[in-house]
Scaffold this motif. Structure first.
Motif, PDB file in Angstrom:
ATOM      1  N   ALA A 175      36.003  35.233  42.874  1.00 46.22           N
ATOM      2  CA  ALA A 175      37.015  35.065  41.822  1.00 46.22           C
ATOM      3  C   ALA A 175      37.179  33.587  41.510  1.00 46.22           C
ATOM      4  O   ALA A 175      38.181  32.967  41.843  1.00 46.22           O
ATOM      5  N   ASP A 222      38.261  35.637  32.672  1.00 43.32           N
ATOM      6  CA  ASP A 222      37.388  36.776  32.969  1.00 43.32           C
ATOM      7  C   ASP A 222      38.166  38.085  33.027  1.00 43.32           C
ATOM      8  O   ASP A 222      37.658  39.137  32.663  1.00 43.32           O
ATOM      9  N   ASN A 223      39.383  38.014  33.503  1.00 47.33           N
ATOM     10  CA  ASN A 223      40.181  39.239  33.589  1.00 47.33           C
ATOM     11  C   ASN A 223      40.816  39.599  32.263  1.00 47.33           C
ATOM     12  O   ASN A 223      41.073  40.770  32.002  1.00 47.33           O
ATOM     13  N   SER A 224      41.108  38.604  31.437  1.00 50.45           N
ATOM     14  CA  SER A 224      41.744  38.916  30.157  1.00 50.45           C
ATOM     15  C   SER A 224      41.632  37.735  29.196  1.00 50.45           C
ATOM     16  O   SER A 224      42.495  36.848  29.183  1.00 50.45           O
ATOM     17  N   SER A 282      47.432  38.015  40.992  1.00 50.25           N
ATOM     18  CA  SER A 282      47.398  39.058  39.961  1.00 50.25           C
ATOM     19  C   SER A 282      48.792  39.183  39.372  1.00 50.25           C
ATOM     20  O   SER A 282      49.762  39.194  40.113  1.00 50.25           O
ATOM     21  N   GLN A 311      46.678  44.383  31.405  1.00 44.62           N
ATOM     22  CA  GLN A 311      45.819  43.239  31.752  1.00 44.62           C
ATOM     23  C   GLN A 311      46.259  42.571  33.050  1.00 44.62           C
ATOM     24  O   GLN A 311      47.455  42.433  33.305  1.00 44.62           O
ATOM     25  N   CYS A 312      45.307  42.137  33.819  1.00 47.52           N
ATOM     26  CA  CYS A 312      45.600  41.219  34.917  1.00 47.52           C
ATOM     27  C   CYS A 312      45.396  39.819  34.343  1.00 47.52           C
ATOM     28  O   CYS A 312      44.268  39.419  34.033  1.00 47.52           O
ATOM     29  N   SER A 345      45.147  36.820  35.234  1.00 44.87           N
ATOM     30  CA  SER A 345      44.866  35.755  36.202  1.00 44.87           C
ATOM     31  C   SER A 345      43.932  34.698  35.638  1.00 44.87           C
ATOM     32  O   SER A 345      44.015  33.529  35.990  1.00 44.87           O
ATOM     33  N   SER A 346      43.007  35.127  34.759  1.00 49.82           N
ATOM     34  CA  SER A 346      41.962  34.203  34.313  1.00 49.82           C
ATOM     35  C   SER A 346      41.306  34.752  33.045  1.00 49.82           C
ATOM     36  O   SER A 346      41.522  35.914  32.673  1.00 49.82           O
TER      37      SER A 346
END
Ligand SMILES: Cc1ncc(COP(=O)(O)O)c(C=O)c1O
Length: 454
Positions: free
Chosen positions: A319, A107-109, A334, A101-102, A104-105
């Motif tokens: 982003a 939406d990413n995870s 990231s 997973q990234c 960062s947020s």
């Protein structure tokens, strides 16, 4: 290149090799032999024109690499303040690697976003820090200190109507920084990166245990950042926060605490050592030291959540994320989900288990200090935490004992200089360290003292 069909076999092979490494963790030399280090030259070579099979890469990594590791994940590593990795944290890290997973947020995870919020909430509760503080997970106390101190400066400048983001530093009102005389090098490094030259730093004198002396605290005002510490790196001592921070607050200064390892004392029966630390404005602490989570997981905690979020914001048109998304609370855009092994460690320890682990290390350090004193060593600190600072009869003997201990392969600890003379520093931070390991360390040191006494 490996094919997808190799993947399971390869990961199973990695697990098998990793488990075999774990099986030997208590018996391998704590520092690798010269031969093992020399064999690392086998890695030398040109960039491969054609890739080799991944199984072969793994075999070389294990067969050449494993013997040249330092057994800091073992029970008798007493160097720096390096904890081992709790099984639950190591296992969680493996899951996180599978997820890739990234963090960062949302939406990413979504899972990383959720678990890091929970880990942050738990850490604040366990350390008794203000519940509405922002928690940014970063790579190190160094990086998290940089984040906190940049938030501090930006907030102080904003008080004077200065927009740091738009106008930068040229012509900005002066921000002064007061540090402890025993301030950790990484706080100075963060300050240096931020443009505070060492000549500009105002040094607060410390007492013989390395604590800032409240009677000698330099004058503060609302354009000052005061850097204090929870856990001086040699003595493990705490600045007297309950006296210092109210003085700083009366002057409207910003107080930052470097609690890379010592802040965890707040979760122990020795919480009184850090009384008043909750009054500060920002704090940094590591998971990878005393919480025994894998490298590299640390936290930047800031009372004024908007101050950290403002300083660290990195939204872009492609982003965007919430103000308190992790990429908007720390340096990295990231990164891996560093908060998940921290969540796993806290889940498996619980409040009681965490207290028990920290209490055990403090008790072991007290016992070690007492036994070394009895054996004629000079113990230079009060050993109230997990650090024991030691000298033998002469500087030469101090050096000889440390080198012999390191060469024995049974233990490892490092040198330091305390009040201008060499000493060595024993740090107890690993969940694996048993009382028997401490006895073995004591016996070894006593024997080495006997051998080096003329
Ligand atoms: C008191 C103290 N502050 C800061 C640091 C820096 O921590 P990190 O290595 O996570 O950057 C350390 C240890 O290395 C430390 O002991």
């Amino acid at each position: 290149m490996s094919t997808a069909t190799d993947e399971r076999g390869l990961l199973a092979e990695a697990d098998r090799r990793a488990l075999s490494y774990f099986d030997g963790i208590a018996t391998r030399p704590v520092f690798p032999s010269q031969e093992a280090i020399a064999r690392l030259d086998a890695f030398n070579g040109p960039v491969p024109e054609q890739g080799v099979a991944a199984h072969e890469v793994l075999r070389r990594l294990d067969e050449i690499g494993s013997p040249a590791t330092v057994a800091s994940n073992g029970p008798r590593y007493f160097g720096f303040v390096i904890g081992a990795t709790l099984p639950a944290a190591a296992a969680a890290e493996r899951m996180v690697l599978a997820w890739d997973q990234c963090a960062s947020s949302f939406d990413n995870s979504p899972v990383a976003d959720k678990l890091e919020r929970i880990a942050g909430r738990w850490v604040k509760e366990l350390l008794g820090l203000p519940p509405n503080s922002a928690v940014g997970f970063g790579t190190s106390a160094t990086a998290c200190t940089l984040a906190c101190l940049s938030a501090a400066r930006r907030a102080l400048l904003a008080r004077k109507g200065w927009n740091f983001d738009e106008d930068g530093l040229a012509g900005a009102p002066l921000v002064r920084v007061v540090i402890s005389a025993t301030c950790h090098i990484t706080v100075k490094k963060a300050l240096r990166i931020l443009g505070f030259g060492t000549k500009q730093l105002i040094v607060a004198p410390t007492d013989p245990q390395g604590r800032v002396d409240p009677r000698q605290l330099p004058e503060l005002d609302d354009m000052c950042i005061l850097c204090l510490q929870a856990g001086e790196v040699n003595t493990g001592e705490f600045d007297p926060f309950a006296e210092l921070i109210p003085q700083a607050k009366a002057a409207d200064a910003w107080v930052h605490i470097d609690g890379a390892f010592g802040l965890w004392a707040r979760a122990s029966s020795s919480a009184h050592l850090a009384a008043g630390v909750e009054l500060a404005d920002s704090w940094t602490t590591d998971g990878h030291k005393w919480l025994n989570t894998p490298y590299d997981g640390a936290m930047a905690i800031c009372r004024d959540a908007t101050a950290l979020a403002g300083a660290m914001n990195s939204d872009a048109v492609y982003a965007t994320a919430s103000r308190d998304a992790q990429k908007n609370l720390n340096l990295e855009f990231s990164r891996r989900a560093r908060g998940i092994p921290i969540w796993a460690a806290l889940s498996t320890l619980g409040r009681d288990g965490l207290r028990e682990m920290i209490d055990r290390h403090i008790r072991q350090a007290g016992h070690l200090a007492a036994r070394l004193r009895e054996a004629g060593f000079q113990v230079l600190n009060r050993a109230v935490l997990n650090q024991v600072l030691v000298r033998a009869d002469s500087d030469e003997q101090t050096l000889a004992i440390r080198l012999a201990a390191q060469n024995s392969g049974q233990v490892w600890f490092g040198p330091t200089v305390w009040q201008d003379r060499p000493a060595f520093r024993l740090s107890i931070s690993s969940w694996r360290t048993t009382d028997a390991d401490i006895e073995r360390l004591i016996e070894l040191l006593i024997e080495l003292k006997r051998q080096t006494t003329r």
